[in-house]
Design a protein around this motif. Sequence first.
Motif: not given
Lengths: 240, 295, 381, 244, 356
Positions: A158-165, A185-190, A193-195
């Motif tokens: 549950e990180p506030e900011t998610v970095l996906l490689d 969906e998760l973005n809508a929860e706040g 993301f950095v993808i």
Amino acid sequence: MRSLETVELTKAFGGNVVLDKTTVSFRHGKVNALIGPNGSGKTTFFNCVTGMIRPDSGRVLYGGADITRRAPHAIARAGIGRTFQLCRVFPRMTVLDNVLAAARPANLFRGARGRAEVDRARGWLTKLGIEHLAGAEARNLSWGQQKLLELAGVLMSEPETVLLDEPAGGVNPALLDRIGGLVRELNAEGRTFVIVEHNMDLVMSISDHIVVFDRGRPIAEGPPAAIRSDERVLGAYLGV
Amino acid sequence: MPSGALLFQSVILGLLLGGLYALLAAGLTLYFGIMRVVMIAHSAFLILAAYLAWWSHTELGVDPLLSMVVTVPLFFAAGVLLQRLLLARLRPVTLTMMSVLLTFAIAVVIEGLLGYVFSGTQRRIQLGYGSASLELFGARIAVVKLIAFGLAAVALLSLYLVMKKTAFGWALRATIQHRDAARLVGIDTDRVAGFGFGLGLATAAIGGTALSLDTTIYPSLHWHWIGPLMAIIVVGGLGSVPGAAAAAMVLGLAQSLLQIELGTTWAQTVFYIALFLTLAVRPQGFFGGRLAQRF
Amino acid sequence: GDEPEQASTDDPIVVGISLPLTGDFSEPGKGVQRGYEAWAKITNDKGGLLGRQIELKVLDDQSNADRVVADYEQLIGSDQVDIVVGPFSTRLVVPAARVAEEYGMLFVEPAGAAAEVFQQGFKNLFYAAPAVASDHYNHLAEYLLALPAGQKPTTVAYAAMDDPFAQGTAYGLKAKLEAGGVRTVVDEVYPPNTTDFSSIAAKIATSKADMVVGGSQYQDGVNLIVALQQLNYQPKLAAFSTAPTSPEFAAAIGNKTEGILSPTGYTQDAPYESNKEFVEKYTAQFGSPPEEDEANAYTTGQVVAAAITAVGCAEQGDCQKKLVDWVRANKVETVVGPLSWDETGKPQGAHMIQQWVGGEIKIVLPADAKETDVVYPKPAW
Amino acid sequence: MSEIELVDVQAGYGRAAPVLRGLSVAVPAGTIVCLVGPNGAGKSTVLKVASGLLAPRSGAIRVGGVDVTGQGPQRMLASGVAHVLQGHSVFAEMTVAENVLLGAYTIKDKARVARRCDFVRDLFPVVAQRWTTLAGLLSGGQQKQVEFARSLMVDPKVVLLDEPSMGLDPKATSTVFEQVVRMRDAGTAVLLVEQNARRALETADIGCVLDLGRVHISGPAAELLADPALADLYLGGRPAEPLH
Amino acid sequence: MPSVSERLVTPGRAAGGVALVAFAAVALAYPSIAPNPYLLSVGIVVLNYAVLSTSWNFVGGFTGYISLGHGALAGLGAYGTGLLVTKGGLPSFGALVVAALLVAALAVPIGYAALRVRGASFVIVSIALVLVTLLVFQSWASFTGGSRGLNVPRPFPGMLRPEHHRVFFYLFLALLAVALLVWWLIDRSRFGLGLKAIREDEDKAEALGTPTFAYKLVVFVVSAFFTGLAGGLYALWFGDLDPIFQFSILTGSYMVLMALLGGVRNLFGPLVGALVVGVALEYFKVEFGNTPLHLVATGVLLALVVLFMPDGVLPALGSLLRRLDRTTDSSIREVTAAELAAQRIGGEQHAQSRNG
Ligand SMILES: Nc1ncnc2c1ncn2[C@@H]1O[C@H](COP(=O)(O)OP(=O)(O)OP(=O)(O)O)[C@@H](O)[C@H]1O
Ligand SMILES: Nc1ncnc2c1ncn2[C@@H]1O[C@H](COP(=O)(O)OP(=O)(O)OP(=O)(O)O)[C@@H](O)[C@H]1O
Ligand SMILES: CC(C)C[C@H](N)C(=O)O
Ligand SMILES: [Mg+2]
Ligand SMILES: [Mg+2]
């Protein structure tokens, strides 16, 4: 307003300057994408941001705080979670334990397999279509299954900011639609993301803001529509 | 303040000792850096070779150097078998760890068998030229030490050339780094890994013979060698033959000079101090080792 | 109560021993074993003790101090031997003696010569040899200090193994020489597992000391001598403990033995009555005459036998106390002469000095026991 | 006649249940057969069996009509079967040059190796630029390019490609697909596994959908692309949008 | 749908419980039923091994860092206790605790240096630790007694040997119980899961927010503390310390062998290993008597374990039990893409209803 940004971030390996005074900022609460040709420094950028390698100079700011020289775990605790391009799972743990190990511990000496946490972990596995593998050892999964497991892990923390490689690398396209939906969906929860991704369909369909790297520098920034038609991007990356 | 004569004599002794260390460390470097196997049994094989040299001298009356005609090919074959029959069975994921334990077991077995066959008694080859020496600017160089040094230099050079210049060297490195990919480009990985190990053990045969010329041997002597040798290959950079050679010379010299003031025991700590310093300052080693920090 | 031990003649006296048959002390350890075997055989051939045969039960402690304790534990606690005697070397004697002490057993030992054996407060221990380590060189010290000023060595180099016995001999001599004004120029101590002696030798050689003294057990002495010879060091006198008396010694250093000195507690030519029998029967049994280690073990057996015969019992329990009391109070005739002990178990005698002369090792000191004169300064080696 | 043919193959790992259960595929010369399917369906396992990395429990493998069941990868390579692994399989602690040259390990003809080298260096600029770098230090996509280049050093009769486009940027992806077409045109049999399913099926002649270790559907690639039921389950919902 | 791991009583656990109770009963009664003091002393040696390998397993089992150097920590505990008694004048058991705390304190800088490197380098460092301590304790003769060794005065002077053994048997048993309890607590905790994550992939664990270095250090210190206690207790029992045997790689490798043989991922693995190896060592000694063949036997045993039972006896038994237990089916179900699609929809509703 917390957001992730870097100021003149520089990293060179030997003579090879990979990040060249990179100054970028990502939109808080949005889905950001980071794209660029192979070797343009995207993974290195992630590594610098998450403290896995030390930048030569420059700063990484998160929510205004300087996190440049913090240890990776401290950065993770500050709210930045990541996945790895080359899958990293805990090979001899079960799939379920892999996800549980990612949970933020409230009390270190509490039991590790509380009901609530197990339920939550299974929830993520279900969403990513690998719940049926919960009892298997992670090393026995196929490439794509490991990729999904890794995603489940970072979401569990549950990180506030998610970095996906490259979350899509090797994942079946039928599932990609689901993953895209999940991100939104998760973005809508706040969550922010950095993808990093080479699958342009996915990038264009889910991101709000795109940064394009070339040789360690951002060469373009903007919403998908703008990027799609940007001359420099077409030349440097899309090769059309 | 030590006298000039003592200093000079110690420098010479240090260089000769360093040469021997270099040879002994070379084999370790081979398994360790290139094959990712921590070969605890290397020094046990050294002692085994030394025993064979001693045995052929006392029982058959041949010069210990001649025993290499038999021991070198024998050890090469033993290495191939060891790799193919034992180490190859270990799971790749846990190879590094399990190889420590497996080779440790081998070391203990060798020690036990040596003890059984030759007893725990200390042995020493009694050579006609055992206490002969040459004079060099007032210092003395024992003939046996000089021979050992020469053996070391030749063996090291050959090893370096094999690894760098031959297709075998390439195939060996490829095999270790990605076995499936190596098989897919047509490398017979089983054979290559076996030969690599054989080569390492062959150096142990030469080293052991060199060792036997001028030292007392006993079955548990290998523990005495394992520490300094391990330290040398870490300081030199895992996997780098020139690195191991350089580190061996430097540390051998340092040990010899430190003995003047500190005595034999304290002087040995130089290896461990160097080891800790290296890991703290430059974990990939001082003289080589490229991605060595991965280990 | 019940006295099951009132043994019939066919019930042997079991003597338990742990010995370093392998490991660092294996050579002397095997010598001690031969000595014990000779004693058992010679005694049994004469009808045993108290009409009972002697049976040895020997375990191998691998020169390992942990092991020696477990061995005596097993011998006394599990195998229920009647008598225990000691292993070889101070380092093993001390822990072994403690086990015996705590089981209340008599403990006569052949090879715990160092001072610290007698500082542990053992009440049941007796060292069956003429003198303790620090007194081994007494005759040599006297001889050297009595030399005229011009001839007396002025500088000495010492190198000793960090072992209670080996260091004890060298430092015993060192104390006496220093008190007599002889300067120490090198003083090196090395651990038991040392194999490379070239740097110690370099120090000694470049110091050009008149005399070198080695506190050695066996192999370390050989190695040091070879290393010194490699550096072409020629002292006026060279003394090494234990090593030069071994049968293997001369060959091991390439027969360059000329003039090397060594203390010894035993000589095959000693005039004592039991010694003649010992040398003769031992040589018949093993094919070569006994050396010091064999003699020490034999002496140990003689002491135990005397006590058993006098007290009339040999088993665990109260008998042991009687045996101890008897040994403490009496003098025993042995192959190394009459022995008696103070309350710490220390023997009251002195060692002789031997020297390699003309390819043979001969007694040179004290004057009344000598076979030939001291060769001083020694010829080149 | 098919260049390579797997007949009724059963295969699996260790003592576990079989992954492939009675699977058959055939790739004729000059044809691209594309395998698609969900993660864990057994696609990579098919390729491992075909190249000899994994011995089948039952069934047969034929290359050029000759039964080669149970042969190891070295023999398979000699019979003309090359395999590019999924994921990353560069020799990390060897240079790019050494990696590429090892691709020609079995070729003795020096001139031919040199020609091939020039060819792959032209094809993938990064290979030429980073010629002396350790391959393990390259970025993920660059490593994939080196791997593909390495596999181009030989001229096999059969090529097995396991997700060659994974991690590649659009330019490199195009290069790879162009090469695949070129191989086919030169008469090579190509067995291609791709998650970039639409693009792969567009390139391929025949498509095979794999699910749970069996061939679920197979047929001309274009037909599969047009099937809406397949799209939903295996190929992703929407057809790709044009980029501009 | 309850899975295997969540069922409360599995045959494996039931068997484990029965075995534990049986072991405890036998252990408590052993001093009374041991036929002679020698066998009692063998029991102590085996218990000492069990404590040592359990202590080792705090590091080896959880984090996967294989230390061949724990012998040095035990030696430090032993010498620390001995020196505190002889030079510091402390009472025996006070010295034991202080020495173990000192070893734990010393483990902080040692761990700080050693735990920075992984894999093979760590093994080398751990070997170096033994050799360095050996050199120091051999050379610093004025303080440690050097190669001549150190005699530790008896804690219960005048007590006869059989009685002395009896007391120490229970002391070792108590120490073992405490070590097992602590291991068990860590094993089931989140801290333990973090440690296991380190064992699997340290970088990944770090990226997930686990302060890996701190975790490793803490568990290393805990391990050192128990190892020090075991060493110190041994010193009080045994009495004679010799650097060669206190600082021996063989001690450390026995710990590894035992833990590995029993199963490092298992609470009772090291204990089982110690029982097997300890008894085997004594047996070899009796069987082969005065030959060094016991070394050969040890080596062969270790090699067999590494080659054929790398996970240890207990896991091997466990999987055997599982195979016998027909009611448990494979934990992996197989689903087709179509089922998955259906399941996803179901799963979503499920998740939503729970959130709601
Ligand atoms: N080494 C292995 N040991 C045990 N099981 C394995 C192993 N490799 C793969 N499997 C299992 O075999 C099945 C098929 O794996 P495979 O790698 O062939 O799938 P795939 O179709 O290539 O999937 P992906 O698209 O994710 O690469 C999977 O369920 C996987 O869990
Ligand atoms: N540890 C390292 N040492 C030396 N060079 C490195 C290292 N890591 C990365 N590089 C170099 O940095 C450059 C950028 O690599 P990076 O992995 O960041 O690229 P990327 O944008 O993620 O590419 P890709 O899309 O292929 O994943 C590459 O040229 C690579 O060779
Ligand atoms: C004279 C020797 C028999 C004494 C023995 N070497 C000891 O260590 O005490
Ligand atoms: Mg990348
Ligand atoms: Mg696959």
